[in-house]
Design a protein around this motif. Sequence first.
Motif, mmCIF file in Angstrom:
data_model
loop_
_atom_site.group_PDB
_atom_site.id
_atom_site.type_symbol
_atom_site.label_atom_id
_atom_site.label_comp_id
_atom_site.label_asym_id
_atom_site.label_seq_id
_atom_site.Cartn_x
_atom_site.Cartn_y
_atom_site.Cartn_z
ATOM 1 N N ARG A 244 2.523 4.659 -2.100
ATOM 2 C CA ARG A 244 2.185 5.638 -3.121
ATOM 3 C C ARG A 244 3.486 6.128 -3.719
ATOM 4 N N ASP B 255 0.814 -1.216 0.000
ATOM 5 C CA ASP B 255 0.000 0.000 0.000
ATOM 6 C C ASP B 255 0.848 1.266 0.000
ATOM 7 N N SER C 97 -2.334 0.344 -12.524
ATOM 8 C CA SER C 97 -2.285 0.858 -11.148
ATOM 9 C C SER C 97 -3.117 2.121 -11.009
ATOM 10 N N THR D 201 -0.770 4.310 -6.856
ATOM 11 C CA THR D 201 -0.945 3.447 -5.693
ATOM 12 C C THR D 201 -0.543 2.029 -6.066
#
Length: 158
Positions: free
Chosen positions: A22, A20, A85, A98
């Motif tokens: 970024r 998870d 993504s 992400t």
Amino acid sequence: MAIRCYIPTTLTALRSALTDVRAVAPDAQGRSLRGEEFETAEFDAMCIAAALAANAVFAPAETDAGTEAAPERRVIVAYDAPESSPAEPLTAGFELITVADVDMTRVASFHLDEDVVWDDAVRLAEETGPSTAEDRLGASDLLWYDSSELAQLLGDEG
């Protein structure tokens, strides 16, 4: 086709699975550029990720004992994310990608601060605050490491 993006993280986080996260990437228009313009967009994305990482590592963090934790060494991971993504706008020309689970076989390279630069930034953070430390890191270049050097980096730096 993959999206080259730049994940701001730490050496400590690399010791476990990155999930998870970024990452910063040029937006679709930036990815369609060619030649020097494309290289500039890629470099700018890495610089944005580096600034985000510096900001995160020097943000005040407390340990379970209530004392302030030492900053963790920042790393920028150059990663080839799947084109599917999820992405959202970050700033003009760039977006945040992400990535649910980072597949380490899709890592292109790692970028770290030189030891002397990192040590100087930590000292500056203690003496004058995080802004000065972030400025110090922003004024220096990151060292490039091939993806095959991760085990060595974790052993040498950890």
